[in-house]
Scaffold this active site. Sequence first.
Site, PDB file in Angstrom:
ATOM      1  N   ARG A  52      -4.369 -24.377   1.146  1.00  0.00           N
ATOM      2  CA  ARG A  52      -3.611 -24.461   2.495  1.00  0.00           C
ATOM      3  C   ARG A  52      -4.318 -25.910   3.191  1.00  0.00           C
ATOM      4  O   ARG A  52      -3.593 -26.286   4.288  1.00  0.00           O
ATOM      5  CB  ARG A  52      -3.473 -23.337   3.202  1.00  0.00           C
ATOM      6  CG  ARG A  52      -2.593 -22.523   2.594  1.00  0.00           C
ATOM      7  CD  ARG A  52      -2.243 -21.000   3.046  1.00  0.00           C
ATOM      8  NE  ARG A  52      -1.047 -20.138   2.209  1.00  0.00           N
ATOM      9  CZ  ARG A  52      -0.786 -18.690   2.278  1.00  0.00           C
ATOM     10  NH1 ARG A  52      -1.647 -18.230   3.373  1.00  0.00           N
ATOM     11  NH2 ARG A  52       0.109 -18.344   1.778  1.00  0.00           N
TER      12      ARG A  52
ATOM     13  N   GLN B 168      -8.768  -7.881   0.464  1.00  0.00           N
ATOM     14  CA  GLN B 168      -8.306  -7.543  -0.717  1.00  0.00           C
ATOM     15  C   GLN B 168      -9.536  -6.977  -1.712  1.00  0.00           C
ATOM     16  O   GLN B 168      -9.361  -5.901  -2.230  1.00  0.00           O
ATOM     17  CB  GLN B 168      -7.882  -8.641  -1.451  1.00  0.00           C
ATOM     18  CG  GLN B 168      -6.604  -9.101  -0.560  1.00  0.00           C
ATOM     19  CD  GLN B 168      -5.516 -10.334  -1.240  1.00  0.00           C
ATOM     20  OE1 GLN B 168      -6.349 -10.929  -2.316  1.00  0.00           O
ATOM     21  NE2 GLN B 168      -4.671 -10.623  -1.063  1.00  0.00           N
TER      22      GLN B 168
ATOM     23  N   ASP C 216      -3.653 -15.648   7.530  1.00  0.00           N
ATOM     24  CA  ASP C 216      -2.454 -16.069   6.752  1.00  0.00           C
ATOM     25  C   ASP C 216      -1.551 -17.093   7.762  1.00  0.00           C
ATOM     26  O   ASP C 216      -0.483 -17.696   7.428  1.00  0.00           O
ATOM     27  CB  ASP C 216      -1.696 -15.038   6.416  1.00  0.00           C
ATOM     28  CG  ASP C 216      -2.156 -14.161   5.103  1.00  0.00           C
ATOM     29  OD1 ASP C 216      -3.092 -14.758   4.569  1.00  0.00           O
ATOM     30  OD2 ASP C 216      -1.976 -13.035   5.313  1.00  0.00           O
TER      31      ASP C 216
ATOM     32  N   ARG D 137       0.961  -1.128   0.031  1.00  0.00           N
ATOM     33  CA  ARG D 137       0.227  -0.039   0.087  1.00  0.00           C
ATOM     34  C   ARG D 137       0.950   1.259   0.044  1.00  0.00           C
ATOM     35  O   ARG D 137       0.414   2.066  -0.438  1.00  0.00           O
ATOM     36  CB  ARG D 137      -0.934  -0.070   1.161  1.00  0.00           C
ATOM     37  CG  ARG D 137      -2.032  -1.112   1.109  1.00  0.00           C
ATOM     38  CD  ARG D 137      -2.592  -1.595   2.338  1.00  0.00           C
ATOM     39  NE  ARG D 137      -4.034  -2.242   2.209  1.00  0.00           N
ATOM     40  CZ  ARG D 137      -3.842  -3.645   1.960  1.00  0.00           C
ATOM     41  NH1 ARG D 137      -2.697  -4.243   2.064  1.00  0.00           N
ATOM     42  NH2 ARG D 137      -4.917  -4.410   1.996  1.00  0.00           N
TER      43      ARG D 137
HETATM   44  C1  S3P Z   1      -4.223  -9.225   2.236  1.00  0.00           C
HETATM   45  C2  S3P Z   1      -5.383  -9.617   2.707  1.00  0.00           C
HETATM   46  C3  S3P Z   1      -5.558 -11.166   3.060  1.00  0.00           C
HETATM   47  C4  S3P Z   1      -4.148 -11.688   3.103  1.00  0.00           C
HETATM   48  C5  S3P Z   1      -3.135 -11.305   2.111  1.00  0.00           C
HETATM   49  C6  S3P Z   1      -2.847 -10.003   2.229  1.00  0.00           C
HETATM   50  C7  S3P Z   1      -3.948  -7.702   2.095  1.00  0.00           C
HETATM   51  O1  S3P Z   1      -6.308 -11.819   1.850  1.00  0.00           O
HETATM   52  O2  S3P Z   1      -4.557 -13.338   2.883  1.00  0.00           O
HETATM   53  O3  S3P Z   1      -2.093 -12.194   2.486  1.00  0.00           O
HETATM   54  O4  S3P Z   1      -2.837  -7.138   2.002  1.00  0.00           O
HETATM   55  O5  S3P Z   1      -5.102  -7.030   1.910  1.00  0.00           O
HETATM   56  P1  S3P Z   1      -7.866 -11.741   1.750  1.00  0.00           P
HETATM   57  O6  S3P Z   1      -8.410 -10.119   1.806  1.00  0.00           O
HETATM   58  O7  S3P Z   1      -8.217 -12.168   0.301  1.00  0.00           O
HETATM   59  O8  S3P Z   1      -8.390 -12.438   2.787  1.00  0.00           O
END
Ligand code: S3P
Length: 438
Positions: free
Chosen positions: A350, A173, A319, A29
């Site tokens: 996983r 995300q 994670d 970010r």
């Molecule tokens: C992340 C959000 C998570 C995480 C990924 C990083 C992020 O994914 O698993 O490693 O930086 O926004 P999801 O939002 O799909 O769960």
Amino acid sequence: MSQIDFVVNPGGSLTGEFRVPGDKSISHRSIMFGSLADGVTHVSGFLQGEDSLNTLRAFRAMGVDIDGPTDDGKVTINGMGIRGLKEPEQALDLGNSGTSMRLMAGLLSGQAFDLELSGDRSLSKRPMKRVTEPLALMGARVETAAGGKPPLKIKGGQPLKGIHYDMPVASAQVKSCLLLAGMYAEGTTCVTEPAPTRDHTERMLTAFGYPVSRTGSTMCIEGGGQLTACDIDVPADISSAAFFMVGASIARNSDITLLHVGINPTRTGVIDILKLMGANIELLNQREVGGEPVADIRIRSAQLKGIQVPEKLVPLAIDEFPVLFVAAACAEGKTVVTGARELRVKESDRIQVMADGLQILGVDAQPTEDGMVINGGEIQGGKVHSRDDHRIAMAFTMAALRAAGPICIEDCENVNTSFPDFVGLARRAGINISSQQV
Ligand code: S3P
């Protein structure tokens, strides 16, 4: 590319003070928002892993002047302003990084030019409809390959409009993708999440002077604003620290302190789950750095016990499950994880990959549709496969601390996506690991 295997000899204790690499989510970010800001952004503690470097290269390919990272993780971004990105000459290759692809799908839907986002073998299998469908509701035109998989082809020059989107999955995300598209949309874009997910986008946009409002579980952003450069101090990644938290808990006579770790409450599920299992974890020297809470974390050996993991903690530790499954294998009694179906669509499946590896090591681990049931017990040596997934490779490294024989982990190149020099730090901490080119 040549294959790298880890060979980890059994036993050992973890001791000392360490700083694990910078937070991956915050590093991505910092590049994205610094590039869109007016002015110069200075980043320190940047993660020099392949994932965040892929984001950095992608923004360079869109004309952003970025210096660094220096050896000590400093990056200087000469921001181009919110409308300043240029059309890249070729498709942007984002390697293994799902975060880059999903966040950039939103951010780039609002640009004037066409472009393509592609990725490696693992990323090319990951679901993108979760972002392309709501983006289409906003008026974006993003094409996927068959089955909603990458590459993504984004058609520029589309007028976007704000929507209110109820997310079917708890995903930071997806939330971030829509909020970033919302900066280019007419009106207000709101996203409601079914459970709290990491809020780095909201915090960092606010730090760059672009407000995101929050009412309960709904986040809203107005289109047409601007970002102003600021300085970002990236804390150590709690998701990388998690391997050593579990390692020091399960290895005998261990006592380690992990320095300057981000403890944003949307990321601390791993600490809560380990504490419920009986871990000895202390947060020291708690402070706030650039809008994110940080602490030094001391972990000492403890006899863990099996638990039913509360489902509300799952998105807050999403994670960390590969290594939490290893903790469960070393615990007394049964651990049950439910409500974690998302684990099946990460860098690997996983649930399946961890269950397969644990079973090879003689652990009673039964995969379920949305989690796993593990009865703690002895861990044998053996050969397991990381399935190209960095966190699987690092999780099985920790299992060796309690194994009866050596563990060989195949295909560990991808550890570099999130944890450069993992092998060096693991050795300094007391793990008998070597990395072998085969
Ligand atoms: C992340 C959000 C998570 C995480 C990924 C990083 C992020 O994914 O698993 O490693 O930086 O926004 P999801 O939002 O799909 O769960």
